[in-house]
Design a protein around this motif. Structure first.
Motif, PDB file in Angstrom:
ATOM      1  N   SER A 447     -44.915  15.899   5.219  1.00 56.54           N
ATOM      2  CA  SER A 447     -44.244  14.669   5.651  1.00 56.54           C
ATOM      3  C   SER A 447     -43.114  14.895   6.642  1.00 56.54           C
ATOM      4  N   GLY A 448     -42.746  16.154   6.905  1.00 56.30           N
ATOM      5  CA  GLY A 448     -41.703  16.427   7.885  1.00 56.30           C
ATOM      6  C   GLY A 448     -40.294  16.241   7.382  1.00 56.30           C
ATOM      7  N   VAL A 449     -40.044  16.489   6.101  1.00 58.02           N
ATOM      8  CA  VAL A 449     -38.719  16.264   5.515  1.00 58.02           C
ATOM      9  C   VAL A 449     -37.617  16.979   6.288  1.00 58.02           C
ATOM     10  N   LYS A 450     -37.905  18.149   6.811  1.00 52.91           N
ATOM     11  CA  LYS A 450     -36.873  18.924   7.503  1.00 52.91           C
ATOM     12  C   LYS A 450     -36.267  18.179   8.684  1.00 52.91           C
ATOM     13  N   ASP A 451     -36.956  17.153   9.178  1.00 53.45           N
ATOM     14  CA  ASP A 451     -36.459  16.389  10.326  1.00 53.45           C
ATOM     15  C   ASP A 451     -36.044  14.969   9.955  1.00 53.45           C
ATOM     16  N   TRP A 452     -36.062  14.620   8.666  1.00 51.86           N
ATOM     17  CA  TRP A 452     -35.711  13.257   8.270  1.00 51.86           C
ATOM     18  C   TRP A 452     -34.229  12.982   8.521  1.00 51.86           C
ATOM     19  N   LEU A 453     -33.931  11.737   8.834  1.00 56.62           N
ATOM     20  CA  LEU A 453     -32.549  11.295   9.000  1.00 56.62           C
ATOM     21  C   LEU A 453     -31.926  11.047   7.629  1.00 56.62           C
ATOM     22  N   VAL A 454     -30.638  11.327   7.500  1.00 54.97           N
ATOM     23  CA  VAL A 454     -29.903  11.103   6.258  1.00 54.97           C
ATOM     24  C   VAL A 454     -28.749  10.167   6.563  1.00 54.97           C
ATOM     25  N   ASP A 455     -28.669   9.064   5.823  1.00 51.88           N
ATOM     26  CA  ASP A 455     -27.648   8.054   6.090  1.00 51.88           C
ATOM     27  C   ASP A 455     -27.241   7.401   4.782  1.00 51.88           C
ATOM     28  N   GLU A 456     -26.161   6.636   4.827  1.00 48.86           N
ATOM     29  CA  GLU A 456     -25.691   5.941   3.636  1.00 48.86           C
ATOM     30  C   GLU A 456     -26.545   4.710   3.366  1.00 48.86           C
ATOM     31  N   TYR A 457     -26.764   4.445   2.110  1.00 50.89           N
ATOM     32  CA  TYR A 457     -27.555   3.288   1.685  1.00 50.89           C
ATOM     33  C   TYR A 457     -26.759   2.007   1.925  1.00 50.89           C
ATOM     34  N   ARG A 458     -27.416   1.024   2.527  1.00 56.44           N
ATOM     35  CA  ARG A 458     -26.744  -0.247   2.828  1.00 56.44           C
ATOM     36  C   ARG A 458     -27.513  -1.439   2.264  1.00 56.44           C
ATOM     37  N   GLY A 459     -28.251  -1.219   1.212  1.00 53.98           N
ATOM     38  CA  GLY A 459     -28.904  -2.324   0.526  1.00 53.98           C
ATOM     39  C   GLY A 459     -30.345  -2.567   0.913  1.00 53.98           C
ATOM     40  N   ALA A 460     -30.785  -2.012   2.019  1.00 51.89           N
ATOM     41  CA  ALA A 460     -32.169  -2.210   2.467  1.00 51.89           C
ATOM     42  C   ALA A 460     -32.980  -0.955   2.191  1.00 51.89           C
ATOM     43  N   PRO A 461     -34.283  -1.099   1.947  1.00 50.20           N
ATOM     44  CA  PRO A 461     -35.114   0.089   1.738  1.00 50.20           C
ATOM     45  C   PRO A 461     -35.041   1.006   2.945  1.00 50.20           C
ATOM     46  N   PRO A 462     -35.124   2.299   2.729  1.00 48.00           N
ATOM     47  CA  PRO A 462     -35.086   3.230   3.860  1.00 48.00           C
ATOM     48  C   PRO A 462     -36.315   3.072   4.738  1.00 48.00           C
ATOM     49  N   GLN A 463     -36.161   3.456   5.968  1.00 51.06           N
ATOM     50  CA  GLN A 463     -37.303   3.492   6.864  1.00 51.06           C
ATOM     51  C   GLN A 463     -38.130   4.741   6.572  1.00 51.06           C
ATOM     52  N   ASP A 464     -39.304   4.784   7.140  1.00 54.60           N
ATOM     53  CA  ASP A 464     -40.112   5.984   7.029  1.00 54.60           C
ATOM     54  C   ASP A 464     -39.345   7.147   7.652  1.00 54.60           C
ATOM     55  N   ARG A 465     -39.447   8.322   7.058  1.00 55.15           N
ATOM     56  CA  ARG A 465     -38.773   9.528   7.531  1.00 55.15           C
ATOM     57  C   ARG A 465     -37.251   9.371   7.505  1.00 55.15           C
ATOM     58  N   GLN A 466     -36.756   8.744   6.453  1.00 56.54           N
ATOM     59  CA  GLN A 466     -35.320   8.545   6.305  1.00 56.54           C
ATOM     60  C   GLN A 466     -34.920   8.681   4.835  1.00 56.54           C
ATOM     61  N   ILE A 467     -33.765   9.284   4.592  1.00 62.23           N
ATOM     62  CA  ILE A 467     -33.160   9.357   3.270  1.00 62.23           C
ATOM     63  C   ILE A 467     -31.856   8.585   3.322  1.00 62.23           C
ATOM     64  N   THR A 468     -31.688   7.638   2.424  1.00 62.65           N
ATOM     65  CA  THR A 468     -30.398   6.957   2.325  1.00 62.65           C
ATOM     66  C   THR A 468     -29.803   7.258   0.959  1.00 62.65           C
ATOM     67  N   TRP A 469     -28.516   7.626   0.947  1.00 58.39           N
ATOM     68  CA  TRP A 469     -27.872   8.030  -0.295  1.00 58.39           C
ATOM     69  C   TRP A 469     -26.895   6.960  -0.754  1.00 58.39           C
ATOM     70  N   GLU A 470     -26.721   6.925  -2.054  1.00 60.89           N
ATOM     71  CA  GLU A 470     -25.866   5.932  -2.681  1.00 60.89           C
ATOM     72  C   GLU A 470     -25.064   6.612  -3.781  1.00 60.89           C
ATOM     73  N   SER A 471     -23.734   6.555  -3.690  1.00 58.62           N
ATOM     74  CA  SER A 471     -22.883   7.114  -4.722  1.00 58.62           C
ATOM     75  C   SER A 471     -22.722   6.092  -5.842  1.00 58.62           C
ATOM     76  N   VAL A 472     -22.989   6.518  -7.087  1.00 60.46           N
ATOM     77  CA  VAL A 472     -22.943   5.576  -8.201  1.00 60.46           C
ATOM     78  C   VAL A 472     -21.955   6.013  -9.278  1.00 60.46           C
ATOM     79  N   GLY A 473     -20.978   6.829  -8.922  1.00 53.91           N
ATOM     80  CA  GLY A 473     -19.936   7.174  -9.864  1.00 53.91           C
ATOM     81  C   GLY A 473     -19.782   8.666 -10.052  1.00 53.91           C
ATOM     82  N   SER A 474     -18.693   9.019 -10.717  1.00 52.77           N
ATOM     83  CA  SER A 474     -18.376  10.412 -10.956  1.00 52.77           C
ATOM     84  C   SER A 474     -17.691  10.538 -12.305  1.00 52.77           C
ATOM     85  N   ALA A 475     -17.829  11.699 -12.921  1.00 50.73           N
ATOM     86  CA  ALA A 475     -17.170  11.972 -14.187  1.00 50.73           C
ATOM     87  C   ALA A 475     -16.622  13.392 -14.140  1.00 50.73           C
TER      88      ALA A 475
END
Length: 677
Positions: A447-475
């Motif tokens: 799938s070409g993960v090594k070239d995927w874009l990484v961005d912050e999650y903004r409520g919409a599903p990611p596009q193809d070849r994209q990873i969006t991250w979401e911080s949900v807390g820390s302990a």
């Protein structure tokens, strides 16, 4: 969709919590997704993802078929499909050895006789069969093969259909599939039963081993059918130009596959099998969860075959598809596939040779469908027109038994186990050059993960070849922080991930770590602390379909209901009838094995760590049996090394085949894996 975060998750605690270092962290510190996940059957994101991949591949097949302009183009496509089918099953045996047929008994009936036949489809592979022969002394009769479906008693279960055929003038042969009836491969003589069930259980064990050897259980089932044709052609009363085949359920599977590869069969009526596999992928967990590897050929959808391809391989021979409207085999898939083939048959002047019959009932070869099938057979075999179904006189299993003990492996000293034949197949196909796991992973389905874009999650599903991250807390646990993230990727999928690290700077050595069910839990804290004390920071995550992304549902086997009484953790991963096994088989249909998808998940986690956390993950380790996967990740992803754990074993596919092991983690199923290690 998912996020009502830490207020509910931590029962009123703040988004950043802490505990003294001496206290063990609570379970909620390791939870990422909203809890609890609703229980029951669900179309999970992973199941949606699998179906979407399948539909994309199906659309590609349809587009290629739309380009067929003439019959020459159709026949070219047919030849390509035949080669793909042969590759998917591991080819067929090269030599047709002596059948050594023996009639071991005969039963006289009203107007016909039933002969008890034993033959060898391969040396030592004994087949128990019944041959129904009309007593009218006509010089030649048409013949019909009736492969048995999934019934513990095999051929006995289908004697009513066979009797109806023989009364109408057909010579009929019906045999036990491998692993059913008198052909159990795991018979416990003391208990007088199989170590698995004789419906799909034995098929699962044999079929999973066959995958590792680069073949499929269907290879040997098809060969039994081809040799049954060979036997029929030795009989003087059989007209070799009028041989047909019909069977239902698992017999429908065999009907389609045998007819696809043996042109001597002039007509086929598969029952309760034909559908569109993307639809079957979506309901199998809930409606028919039992493993059945011969129905899940590796690459069956991605290679452009599917059920339309099997029917196309029968062109221009007459074909009737028998279906049940209330079947777990999706009827809309049946209709879709039939319409595709009906158009092709009609386009080239053979529209009268293909038909569909539907009965408003569940999974069965109903009397109404049998009537339609018999009429279809009579028409194309130049038999007299008849109406109605004749009465049948079903005999008990003991009367129709072909062996003294009830099992060929007990009756014949030279009988071979299919597990041994699979091992023999593997040894015969080994070469001096070992295949590399990295080559499998980075092949055409990468799938070409090594070239995927990484961005912050903004409520919409990611596009193809994209990873969006979401911080949900820390302990915090003393000096240790447990940061929780959700990674959204591949449009549909979510990955719960933990970043476990100590405060302060210094050398940041980072390791991937997981266990059999996915990311670290509170129970794993001693192991996590050990790695922290060795100077590692930890990235731990759930693989798709595991950990927090598991479906909170236990698949209940109609064949072996006791499997549904296992505790959830064991039922979920059960290779004979479990949710994970069905995920695994779905992945095989679309050509990207689940095992490689787990490596992809590791690459996704590593890419997120590099782009968001600015750390380079260079070490991987795992607990228990998951250490095998850790080893595979280190072998595959560049710049990764395996943390040495002398007390942990690495599962080798070659050893599984050589030792003919029946039980091993289903998630590690990799077709042709035995040639890699």
């Amino acid at each position: 969709m998912i996020r009502a975060y830490m207020a509910a998750l931590l029962a009123g605690a703040s988004a950043v919590c802490s505990l003294p270092a001496s206290d063990a962290p609570p379970a909620e510190f390791f939870r990422v997704l909203k809890q609890p996940v609703p229980s029951g059957p669900r179309i999970t994101p992973y199941l949606r993802y699998q179906a979407e991949q399948a539909w994309k591949e199906d659309e590609a097949r349809q587009k290629a078929w739309d380009a067929i302009r003439d019959e020459a183009g159709l026949l070219k496509t047919q030849d390509e499909l035949r080669q793909k089918l042969l590759e998917m099953i591991g080819g067929l045996p090269v030599a047709k050895t002596d059948l050594h047929p023996v009639i071991v008994g005969k039963i006289s009936m009203d107007g016909y006789s039933i002969e008890k036949l034993v033959f060898q489809s391969l040396p030592g592979l004994y087949v128990t069969a019944l041959v129904y022969v009309p007593n009218d002394h006509a010089s030649k009769h048409p013949a019909v093969l009736v492969p048995a479906g999934h019934a513990a008693d095999g051929k006995f279960h289908y004697q009513a259909l066979c009797q109806r055929l023989v009364v109408r003038g057909y010579v009929v042969i019906s045999w036990d599939p491998i692993g059913q009836g008198e052909r159990s491969q795991f018979w416990d003589q003391k208990a007088q039963k199989s170590r698995y069930n004789l419906i799909c259980g034995e098929h699962a064990v044999m079929g999973n081993l066959a995958y590792l050897a680069g073949a499929n259980l269907a290879r040997w089932e098809i060969w039994d059918g081809i040799r049954a044709v060979d036997y029929l052609l030795t009989r003087p009363e059989v007209d070799g130009e009028r041989i047909s085949i019909t069977g239902t359920s698992g017999g429908g599977t065999q009907t389609a596959l045998i007819a696809a590869l043996d042109p001597r069969i002039k007509l086929a009526v598969p029952s309760c099998y034909i559908t569109a596999l993307p639809m079957r992928m979506s309901n199998r967990i809930f409606a028919d969860p039992d493993s059945d590897p011969e129905q899940d050929l590796f690459g069956m959808i991605s290679n452009g075959v599917d059920h339309p391809g099997l029917l196309l391989l029968m062109y221009p021979r007459p074909v009737m598809v028998a279906a049940a409207v209330l079947d777990f085999v999706p009827i809309e898939g049946t209709r879709k596939t039939y319409r595709e083939l009906q158009k092709l048959y009609a386009r080239f002047g053979h529209g009268d040779r293909i038909a569909l019959v539907e009965g408003y009932h569940s999974h069965q070869y109903s009397p109404e469908n049998q009537q339609a099938a018999l009429d279809f057979l009579d028409r194309f075999n130049q038999m007299p027109v008849r109406s109605g179904l004749p009465p049948v006189k079903e005999l008990d299993n003991e009367s129709l038994r072909c062996t003294r003990t009830g099992q060929v492996l007990l009756d014949y000293r030279d009988a071979r186990s299919l597990m041994g034949l699979i091992r023999e197949y593997y040894i015969g196909h080994k070469t001096g050059t070992a295949r590399k796991l990295s080559a499998e992973y980075y092949g055409e389905k990468y799938s070409g993960v090594k070239d995927w874009l990484v961005d912050e999650y903004r409520g919409a599903p990611p596009q193809d070849r994209q990873i969006t991250w979401e911080s949900v807390g820390s302990a915090k646990v003393g000096e240790v922080a447990i940061d929780r993230y959700v990674l959204h990727h591949s449009v549909e999928l979510e990955m719960p991930l933990l970043y476990i690290h100590k405060s302060g700077g210094g050398d940041r050595r980072v390791a991937l770590w997981f266990q059999e069910n996915g990311k670290a839990t509170a129970e794993d804290w001693p192991e996590i602390e050990r790695y922290l004390n060795l100077g590692y920071e930890i990235i731990s995550f759930d693989f798709r379909g595991l950990g927090e992304t598991r479906m909170a549902y236990t698949a209940v086997s109609p064949d072996d209901p006791l499997l549904g009484e296992l505790d959830f953790d064991h039922a979920y991963v059960n290779p004979i009838s479990g949710v994970l096994a069905n995920y695994v088989y779905n992945s095989l249909l679309t050509g990207r094995p689940y095992f490689l998808q787990m490596i992809e998940d590791a690459e996704i986690a590593r890419r997120f760590a590099a782009e968001k956390l600015h750390v380079n993950v260079v070490v991987v380790s795992a607990a228990g049996e998951a250490y095998t996967l850790a080893s595979a990740i280190a072998e595959t992803l560049p710049g990764m090394s395996l943390q040495s754990e002398p007390n942990r074993k690495i599962l080798k596919w070659s050893e599984i085949v050589e030792q003919r092991r029946g039980s091993w983690p289903i998630q590690y199923l990799l077709p042709s894996g035995a040639y890699i290690h």
